[in-house]
Design an enzyme around this catalytic site. Structure first.
Site, PDB file in Angstrom:
ATOM      1  N   GLY A  15     -29.138   1.479  71.182  1.00 56.12           N
ATOM      2  CA  GLY A  15     -28.479   2.065  69.631  1.00 56.12           C
ATOM      3  C   GLY A  15     -28.439   3.351  69.648  1.00 56.12           C
ATOM      4  N   GLY A  17     -27.914   5.709  66.997  1.00 55.42           N
ATOM      5  CA  GLY A  17     -27.835   6.262  65.859  1.00 55.42           C
ATOM      6  C   GLY A  17     -29.053   7.014  65.215  1.00 55.42           C
ATOM      7  N   PHE A  18     -29.198   6.972  63.869  1.00 49.86           N
ATOM      8  CA  PHE A  18     -30.559   7.650  63.565  1.00 49.86           C
ATOM      9  C   PHE A  18     -31.777   7.123  64.245  1.00 49.86           C
ATOM     10  CE2 PHE A  18     -28.250   9.410  60.015  1.00 49.86           C
ATOM     11  CZ  PHE A  18     -28.749  10.626  59.917  1.00 49.86           C
ATOM     12  N   VAL A  85     -23.812  -3.349  74.625  1.00 46.03           N
ATOM     13  CA  VAL A  85     -24.705  -4.264  74.835  1.00 46.03           C
ATOM     14  C   VAL A  85     -24.070  -5.732  74.457  1.00 46.03           C
ATOM     15  CG1 VAL A  85     -26.936  -5.380  73.949  1.00 46.03           C
ATOM     16  CG2 VAL A  85     -26.908  -2.938  73.982  1.00 46.03           C
ATOM     17  N   GLU A 182     -21.090   9.176  47.667  1.00 50.10           N
ATOM     18  CA  GLU A 182     -20.506  10.308  48.572  1.00 50.10           C
ATOM     19  C   GLU A 182     -18.829  10.409  48.902  1.00 50.10           C
ATOM     20  OE1 GLU A 182     -23.365  10.866  51.770  1.00 50.10           O
ATOM     21  OE2 GLU A 182     -24.909  10.664  50.479  1.00 50.10           O
TER      22      GLU A 182
HETATM   23  C1  LIG Z   1     -20.768   7.761  54.748  1.00 51.31           C
HETATM   24  C2  LIG Z   1     -22.277   7.293  54.764  1.00 51.31           C
HETATM   25  C3  LIG Z   1     -23.044   8.129  53.926  1.00 51.31           C
HETATM   26  C4  LIG Z   1     -24.694   7.937  53.995  1.00 51.31           C
HETATM   27  N1  LIG Z   1     -25.282   8.663  53.174  1.00 51.31           N
HETATM   28  C5  LIG Z   1     -26.647   8.578  53.309  1.00 51.31           C
HETATM   29  C6  LIG Z   1     -27.585   9.119  52.794  1.00 51.31           C
HETATM   30  O1  LIG Z   1     -27.161  10.253  51.996  1.00 51.31           O
HETATM   31  N2  LIG Z   1     -28.935   9.129  52.876  1.00 51.31           N
HETATM   32  C7  LIG Z   1     -29.508   8.044  53.674  1.00 51.31           C
HETATM   33  O2  LIG Z   1     -30.732   7.919  53.403  1.00 51.31           O
HETATM   34  N3  LIG Z   1     -28.682   7.165  54.273  1.00 51.31           N
HETATM   35  C8  LIG Z   1     -27.088   7.704  54.237  1.00 51.31           C
HETATM   36  N4  LIG Z   1     -26.416   6.515  54.965  1.00 51.31           N
HETATM   37  C9  LIG Z   1     -26.896   5.440  55.739  1.00 51.31           C
HETATM   38  C10 LIG Z   1     -27.706   5.910  57.010  1.00 51.31           C
HETATM   39  O3  LIG Z   1     -26.559   6.679  57.714  1.00 51.31           O
HETATM   40  C11 LIG Z   1     -27.816   4.666  57.864  1.00 51.31           C
HETATM   41  O4  LIG Z   1     -28.877   4.174  57.088  1.00 51.31           O
HETATM   42  C12 LIG Z   1     -28.307   5.179  59.426  1.00 51.31           C
HETATM   43  O5  LIG Z   1     -27.256   5.649  59.742  1.00 51.31           O
HETATM   44  C13 LIG Z   1     -28.823   3.825  60.090  1.00 51.31           C
HETATM   45  O6  LIG Z   1     -28.861   4.271  61.173  1.00 51.31           O
HETATM   46  P1  LIG Z   1     -29.313   3.182  62.374  1.00 51.31           P
HETATM   47  O7  LIG Z   1     -29.710   4.107  63.651  1.00 51.31           O
HETATM   48  O8  LIG Z   1     -30.026   1.949  61.847  1.00 51.31           O
HETATM   49  O9  LIG Z   1     -27.719   2.493  62.598  1.00 51.31           O
HETATM   50  P2  LIG Z   1     -26.377   3.217  63.169  1.00 51.31           P
HETATM   51  O10 LIG Z   1     -26.294   4.791  62.872  1.00 51.31           O
HETATM   52  O11 LIG Z   1     -25.204   2.286  62.772  1.00 51.31           O
HETATM   53  O12 LIG Z   1     -26.636   3.196  64.746  1.00 51.31           O
HETATM   54  C14 LIG Z   1     -26.305   2.198  65.354  1.00 51.31           C
HETATM   55  C15 LIG Z   1     -26.028   2.760  66.716  1.00 51.31           C
HETATM   56  O13 LIG Z   1     -25.679   1.287  67.753  1.00 51.31           O
HETATM   57  C16 LIG Z   1     -24.575   1.464  68.439  1.00 51.31           C
HETATM   58  N5  LIG Z   1     -24.457   0.108  68.718  1.00 51.31           N
HETATM   59  C17 LIG Z   1     -23.983  -0.727  67.845  1.00 51.31           C
HETATM   60  N6  LIG Z   1     -23.770  -1.786  68.509  1.00 51.31           N
HETATM   61  C18 LIG Z   1     -23.889  -1.728  69.900  1.00 51.31           C
HETATM   62  C19 LIG Z   1     -23.774  -2.519  71.038  1.00 51.31           C
HETATM   63  N7  LIG Z   1     -23.596  -3.675  71.119  1.00 51.31           N
HETATM   64  N8  LIG Z   1     -23.817  -1.802  72.126  1.00 51.31           N
HETATM   65  C20 LIG Z   1     -24.136  -0.777  72.298  1.00 51.31           C
HETATM   66  N9  LIG Z   1     -24.543   0.369  71.155  1.00 51.31           N
HETATM   67  C21 LIG Z   1     -24.261  -0.356  70.061  1.00 51.31           C
HETATM   68  C22 LIG Z   1     -23.755   2.226  67.592  1.00 51.31           C
HETATM   69  O14 LIG Z   1     -22.588   2.918  68.305  1.00 51.31           O
HETATM   70  C23 LIG Z   1     -24.635   3.266  67.074  1.00 51.31           C
HETATM   71  O15 LIG Z   1     -24.722   4.380  67.875  1.00 51.31           O
HETATM   72  C24 LIG Z   1     -25.102   6.822  54.730  1.00 51.31           C
HETATM   73  C25 LIG Z   1     -24.102   6.109  55.612  1.00 51.31           C
HETATM   74  C26 LIG Z   1     -22.791   6.198  55.708  1.00 51.31           C
HETATM   75  C27 LIG Z   1     -21.861   5.232  56.259  1.00 51.31           C
END
Ligand SMILES: Cc1cc2nc3c(=O)[nH]c(=O)nc-3n(C[C@H](O)[C@H](O)[C@H](O)COP(=O)(O)OP(=O)(O)OC[C@H]3O[C@@H](n4cnc5c(N)ncnc54)[C@H](O)[C@@H]3O)c2cc1C
Length: 254
Positions: A15, A17-18, A85, A182
């Site tokens: 993944g 993301g963050f 994945v 937001e």
């Molecule tokens: C519009 C919006 C505004 C937000 N504002 C805030 C805020 O102000 N403050 C705050 O704290 N949080 C905020 N959030 C929440 C925050 O963005 C999320 O909690 C955070 O992005 C989660 O991070 P993560 O890495 O767990 O997941 P994600 O960012 O969803 O990353 C998951 C990653 O896994 C990859 N992935 C998924 N499945 C597969 C697969 N099968 N194979 C390969 N890769 C895969 C995806 O492409 C992605 O890169 C906001 C969210 C949104 C949508």
């Protein structure tokens, strides 16, 4: 850790993301130039999306390029594999991925596995929502939402049936957490900024509604801040439907 003459210890992070990018970044920063550990990040896209700013992209306040960064540039010391994945074999310690132009199935072995795949928006228990609602999670969603709102304004400007016009100018956002708050705040601003170009739309015809299951929006924030956010939204004309859950949706109702 293994001795440096042996094959390196393989840490595989799923993944981009963050969670995934920052895990890779902190890990590779701490490992420095050590050759006995190899960090590999696997993700579907080769860019990281700063999701909290997606509503600003939807509203046109900032450009899309301001919220994405190449993962390879963010974590230059980690290996990166652009792939999807598919499954994990915990006994054999390998991840099965589909990659490349031909979506070839390949196995990526690991010693340590870090799960950062985020979450999937779940609509299954709400009939009609997947078909009739728009999501707000990635860059494509932000563009889709912007195009949809602008199209609604265009259609409303030439609509002569008052009921249809009201429907075109009624926007409902479900969820009063960060993303919903937001999103509705930015959309309300986009619409109020745009109205000067739509002479046949009266600002009083615009309706924004925020549906939230709890009694207070932004429950993660201290109460005074969530109250302030609510007041700002209400001043911008957003109606609050608190303590209410979305059960189902149709083309014209939620
Ligand atoms: C519009 C919006 C505004 C937000 N504002 C805030 C805020 O102000 N403050 C705050 O704290 N949080 C905020 N959030 C929440 C925050 O963005 C999320 O909690 C955070 O992005 C989660 O991070 P993560 O890495 O767990 O997941 P994600 O960012 O969803 O990353 C998951 C990653 O896994 C990859 N992935 C998924 N499945 C597969 C697969 N099968 N194979 C390969 N890769 C895969 C995806 O492409 C992605 O890169 C906001 C969210 C949104 C949508």
């Amino acid at each position: 850790m293994k001795d440096s003459v042996e094959a390196p210890t393989r840490v595989v992070i799923l993944g981009g993301g963050f969670a995934g990018v920052y895990t890779a970044k902190h890990l590779t920063d701490q490992l420095g130039r050590r050759a006995d550990v190899q960090v590999e990040l696997l993700s579907e896209e080769n860019y990281f999306v700063f999701q909290p700013l997606l509503p600003e992209v939807a509203a046109g306040g900032i450009a899309a390029t301001h919220v994405v960064n190449p993962i390879r540039e963010l974590v230059p010391r980690a290996r990166f594999r652009c792939c999807s994945v598919v499954s994990i074999d915990f006994e054999r310690k390998c991840v099965q991925v589909s990659q490349g132009a031909g979506l070839e199935l390949v196995e990526v072995p690991y010693d340590h596995l870090v799960f950062c795949l985020g979450k999937v928006t779940h609509f299954a228990s709400m009939p009609g929502v997947a078909e009739h609602a728009l999501a707000m999670k990635d860059l494509a969603d932000a563009f889709r939402l912007r195009n949809h709102v602008v199209r609604c304004l265009e259609l409303a400007d030439i609509e002569t049936d008052p009921e249809l016009k009201q429907a075109l100018l009624t926007f409902v956002v479900a969820g009063g957490g960060f993303s919903g708050v937001e999103t509705i705040g930015e959309l309300a601003e986009l619409v109020s900024r745009s109205l000067k170009y739509f002479s046949r739309i009266d600002p009083k015809e615009i309706r924004f509604k925020l549906i939230h299951a709890q009694e207070r929006i932004l429950p993660e924030m201290p109460e005074p801040l969530s109250l302030a956010a609510r007041q700002i939204l209400e001043r911008r004309g957003v109606e609050m439907l608190l303590g209410a859950r979305v059960r189902a949706a149709s083309p014209s109702e939620v």
